[in-house]
Design a protein around this motif. Structure first.
Motif, PDB file in Angstrom:
ATOM      1  N   UNK A 243       0.856  -1.188   0.000  1.00  0.00           N
ATOM      2  CA  UNK A 243       0.000   0.000   0.000  1.00  0.00           C
ATOM      3  C   UNK A 243       0.892   1.238   0.000  1.00  0.00           C
ATOM      4  N   UNK A 244       0.663   2.151  -0.937  1.00  0.00           N
ATOM      5  CA  UNK A 244       1.525   3.325  -1.032  1.00  0.00           C
ATOM      6  C   UNK A 244       0.697   4.569  -1.278  1.00  0.00           C
ATOM      7  N   UNK A 245       1.239   5.711  -0.858  1.00  0.00           N
ATOM      8  CA  UNK A 245       0.575   6.981  -1.118  1.00  0.00           C
ATOM      9  C   UNK A 245       0.505   7.205  -2.621  1.00  0.00           C
ATOM     10  N   UNK A 246      -0.636   7.705  -3.087  1.00  0.00           N
ATOM     11  CA  UNK A 246      -0.868   7.869  -4.522  1.00  0.00           C
ATOM     12  C   UNK A 246      -0.256   9.168  -5.024  1.00  0.00           C
ATOM     13  N   UNK A 247       1.067   9.231  -5.027  1.00  0.00           N
ATOM     14  CA  UNK A 247       1.764  10.380  -5.585  1.00  0.00           C
ATOM     15  C   UNK A 247       3.109   9.923  -6.133  1.00  0.00           C
TER      16      UNK A 247
ATOM     17  N   UNK B  72      -0.116  -4.557  -5.406  1.00  0.00           N
ATOM     18  CA  UNK B  72       0.184  -3.152  -5.118  1.00  0.00           C
ATOM     19  C   UNK B  72      -1.043  -2.296  -5.382  1.00  0.00           C
ATOM     20  N   UNK B  73      -1.384  -1.444  -4.396  1.00  0.00           N
ATOM     21  CA  UNK B  73      -2.517  -0.540  -4.558  1.00  0.00           C
ATOM     22  C   UNK B  73      -2.191   0.821  -3.947  1.00  0.00           C
ATOM     23  N   UNK B  74      -2.648   1.907  -4.586  1.00  0.00           N
ATOM     24  CA  UNK B  74      -2.412   3.239  -4.023  1.00  0.00           C
ATOM     25  C   UNK B  74      -3.438   3.579  -2.951  1.00  0.00           C
ATOM     26  N   UNK B  75      -3.070   4.493  -2.067  1.00  0.00           N
ATOM     27  CA  UNK B  75      -3.979   5.055  -1.065  1.00  0.00           C
ATOM     28  C   UNK B  75      -4.045   6.550  -1.313  1.00  0.00           C
ATOM     29  N   UNK B  76      -5.238   7.093  -1.516  1.00  0.00           N
ATOM     30  CA  UNK B  76      -5.377   8.512  -1.801  1.00  0.00           C
ATOM     31  C   UNK B  76      -4.998   9.360  -0.592  1.00  0.00           C
ATOM     32  N   UNK B  77      -5.333   8.893   0.604  1.00  0.00           N
ATOM     33  CA  UNK B  77      -4.994   9.643   1.819  1.00  0.00           C
ATOM     34  C   UNK B  77      -3.561   9.326   2.239  1.00  0.00           C
TER      35      UNK B  77
ATOM     36  N   UNK C 149      -1.547   9.252 -11.139  1.00  0.00           N
ATOM     37  CA  UNK C 149      -2.074   8.817  -9.841  1.00  0.00           C
ATOM     38  C   UNK C 149      -3.459   9.393  -9.589  1.00  0.00           C
ATOM     39  N   UNK C 150      -3.662  10.620  -9.993  1.00  0.00           N
ATOM     40  CA  UNK C 150      -4.974  11.240  -9.781  1.00  0.00           C
ATOM     41  C   UNK C 150      -6.072  10.488 -10.526  1.00  0.00           C
ATOM     42  N   UNK C 151      -5.824  10.134 -11.769  1.00  0.00           N
ATOM     43  CA  UNK C 151      -6.873   9.512 -12.578  1.00  0.00           C
ATOM     44  C   UNK C 151      -7.015   8.020 -12.318  1.00  0.00           C
ATOM     45  N   UNK C 152      -5.960   7.386 -11.842  1.00  0.00           N
ATOM     46  CA  UNK C 152      -6.071   5.961 -11.534  1.00  0.00           C
ATOM     47  C   UNK C 152      -6.975   5.723 -10.336  1.00  0.00           C
ATOM     48  N   UNK C 153      -6.995   6.674  -9.412  1.00  0.00           N
ATOM     49  CA  UNK C 153      -7.790   6.588  -8.191  1.00  0.00           C
ATOM     50  C   UNK C 153      -7.422   5.343  -7.396  1.00  0.00           C
TER      51      UNK C 153
END
Length: 644
Positions: A250-254, A288-293, A462-466
């Protein structure tokens, strides 16, 4: 009393092969056929031969009769002949003979194709297919599938459970370019046999899980202080792969979060492919998945846990190890960690946001954070994770050896030399080591403008992948695992240009509505209502918009300066030349404003705050008062990373 020794007669196990038959020994045999010239006998399922009628005398035998025989001749074609032994059936000592198979480790299976062997290890997964039952067995050096068949779709060896230590006997076969054992027998080990295998598997696991000995990419005191902890994380991740445990990243989405997670994902998948004989293992073992927060939201944790429990129920998988990157250090992460703890899900954290160690230390196995060593946010997570990736798989290229460069044959590039610099620029690191990282990237063919474009493109993607990892697109943008250099450059140019255009459009809408005031400490405060005066639900998000406004104001008017981008129930903060201890301010706001519902965090000079809408004015007014008392420190430099 007679001193005559009791004759020993050997009874071969049904699985014994002809190699178990020795000259001069007596064996129990069963007649399986009668012919004019003698009788055929079986000593096991695969050992049989003829007892010639000339050796039988007057004795007569029928199918199913038992007699004692010894080997008479091994014929050139492999046939065996036996002769009967005259012994009293009531005065013999029968000893069982087990099959004499070689006990191999997983690396040796490659040289034993079409042979029957034994493997001892631990069951890490049991998966029922429409045909056989697939048991995945680890022995500390690798993991191999073993196919047991009862009948189509029926569970073989139902007493065997995940976690059991077993001895598998079976033939080594190759299926779809991967090795597999065709199970002839699978026995759960107990007592001393089990303990011996447990010890052997653990010894091999510990030896192979040890992180690879690599030198840091740059000489940097901050890295030196963190190095032992990075090695422990690498060891824990390598051990998880060797234990057959999936890893959920899990990683920050940036930009920094992607620079941290993509190289580590690639290193782990390569290790899985090396360890496991299951061709599809890498894509199932590493998720692997992003975290928006900038923290592990309970929504994300619940989703991850639900998926893991479904995988365990449907596919027999173990619950994963959760690897938190570029987030995971704060009290806001604790509720998610506590939920996972009920299922004994291990957690490791590599982050550079200001930590709340008291809130998370008892909930995680490893916690790497530069603040815990007197460093700060300038040591980005991407810088740290590139080093961990190299400890996991040192074959990943770092640009320091020309022979490591991507081949010209279209094969994917594993060059990581530029990634730490992208991470640093994405989070606006002012570390002294940035010069060395930029030099390293330059040697790999990237100038600073290229690197900034890559970081901007990553933020845009990252913004558009959500909530999607965007695996192949992100690989191509970052140029890790990319098989087309031209496509990488065209994508970066396209996406970074779109990002720049979107930011310019947002600034055009926002700047007329920016309010400013001089604070008592000499800093300029800029405010913008990002809910009312910018485009919503598009790129850039409020955090990125606030950062763009802040950068514009700094460029126009200089520092020290603070920018607040606020909405009904949130505020995003940026500063230059002002020492804002945002985590401490959040704590004071939480305690000082009754019913404010204040939470948040970030770095010392960049962060975000949430509150209840009805107490917005009280929160913002109190926040400004604290900012007016903050210490001016021009040495801090510009920092606009991490929060969106």
């Amino acid at each position: 009393m007679s001193d005559t020794a009791v004759p020993v007669v050997y009874d071969l196990d049904p699985e014994c092969s002809v190699e178990a038959v020795e000259d001069g020994r007596h064996y129990l045999a069963t007649v399986n056929g009668v012919v004019p010239y003698g009788v055929f006998v079986d000593l096991s399922e695969s050992v049989s031969g003829l007892v010639h009628e000339s050796t039988l005398g007057d004795a007569t035998h029928g199918v199913g009769d038992e007699l004692v025989v010894e080997l008479e001749e091994r014929k050139p074609g492999g046939d065996l002949s036996f002769r009967p032994v005259d012994v009293d059936p009531d005065s013999i000592d029968v000893e069982s003979v087990a099959p004499d198979y070689d006990v191999l480790t997983t690396p040796a299976l490659t040289d034993a194709i079409e042979e029957t062997v034994q493997l001892e290890g631990q069951v890490v997964q049991i998966r029922q297919t429409g045909g056989p039952t697939i048991f995945r067995i680890r022995d500390g050096q690798g993991i191999v599938p073993a196919a047991g068949f009862e009948s189509a779709g029926v569970r073989a060896y139902p007493a065997v459970e995940v976690g059991d230590y077993v001895r598998v006997t079976g033939g080594v076969e190759r299926h779809d370019d991967a090795l597999q054992l065709e199970v002839e027998d699978l026995a759960v080990l107990e007592g001393d046999d089990r303990e011996a295998v447990v010890d052997a598997v653990e010894e091999r696991t510990a030896e192979r899980a040890a992180p690879n000995d690599v030198d840091p990419l740059v000489e940097w005191d901050a890295l030196e202080a963190l190095w032992p902890e990075l090695e422990r994380v690498a060891e824990r991740l390598r051990r998880a792969v060797l234990e057959g445990r999936p890893i959920s990243v899990r990683h920050h989405a940036d930009g920094d979060g992607m620079c941290a997670s993509v190289p580590l994902q690639r290193a782990l998948e390569r290790l899985v492919a090396d360890v496991s004989e299951d061709e599809e293992a890498p894509q199932h073992a590493i998720r692997r998945l992003p975290s928006k927060a900038p923290f592990y939201e309970l929504e994300d944790a619940t989703r991850d846990l639900t998926q893991a429990l479904e995988d365990r129920a449907r596919h027999g998988q173990r619950l994963p190890l959760v690897c938190m990157l570029d987030n995971g250090s704060t009290a806001e992460d604790a509720p998610s960690y506590e939920t996972l703890k009920h299922y004994d899900v291990p957690i490791v954290v590599v982050d550079h946001h200001h930590p709340d160690p008291d809130a998370v230390e008892d909930l995680v196995e490893e916690h790497v954070n530069p603040y815990l060593h007197g460093e700060d946010y300038s040591v980005t997570t991407g810088m740290l994770c590139v080093e961990i990736a190299r400890m996991v798989d040192p074959e990943l290229s770092t640009g320091d050896d020309p022979e490591d460069d991507a081949a010209d044959d279209g094969s994917p590039s594993d060059d990581l030399a530029h990634v730490p610099a992208v991470a640093g620029l994405s989070d606006r690191s002012d570390a002294d080591a940035m010069t060395d990282y930029l030099d390293l990237a330059a040697e790999a063919g990237y100038d600073e403008a290229d690197l900034r474009d890559v970081g901007e493109a990553l933020d845009y993607v990252a913004h558009w992948l959500r909530y999607d990892d965007g695996r192949h697109l992100v690989d191509d943008v970052l140029n890790v695992g990319c098989d087309d250099e031209e496509r990488h450059r065209e994508l970066v140019d396209l996406l970074s240009s779109r990002s720049e255009s979107a930011i310019d459009e947002q600034l055009e809408a926002a700047l007329p509505h920016v309010e400013s005031e001089e604070l008592a400490n000499g800093a300029t405060l800029y405010r913008i209502d990002v809910e009312q005066h910018v485009h919503r639900f598009t790129y850039p998000a409020p955090g990125k918009t606030t950062g763009a406004v802040h950068d514009h104001m700094i460029a126009e008017h200089g520092e020290p300066a603070i920018t607040i981008g606020y909405g009904p129930d949130f505020a995003v903060l940026r500063s230059d030349g002002v020492r804002l201890d945002i985590p401490e301010m959040v704590t004071e706001l939480t305690e000082g404003i009754v019913g404010g519902g204040v939470s948040g965090g970030g770095h010392l000079v960049v962060g975000s705050i949430k509150y209840v809408e009805g107490r917005r004015d009280a929160v913002l007014d109190s926040l400004v008062e604290k900012m007016a008392d903050a210490e001016i420190d021009e040495s801090l430099g510009t920092t606009v990373g991490g929060v969106e």
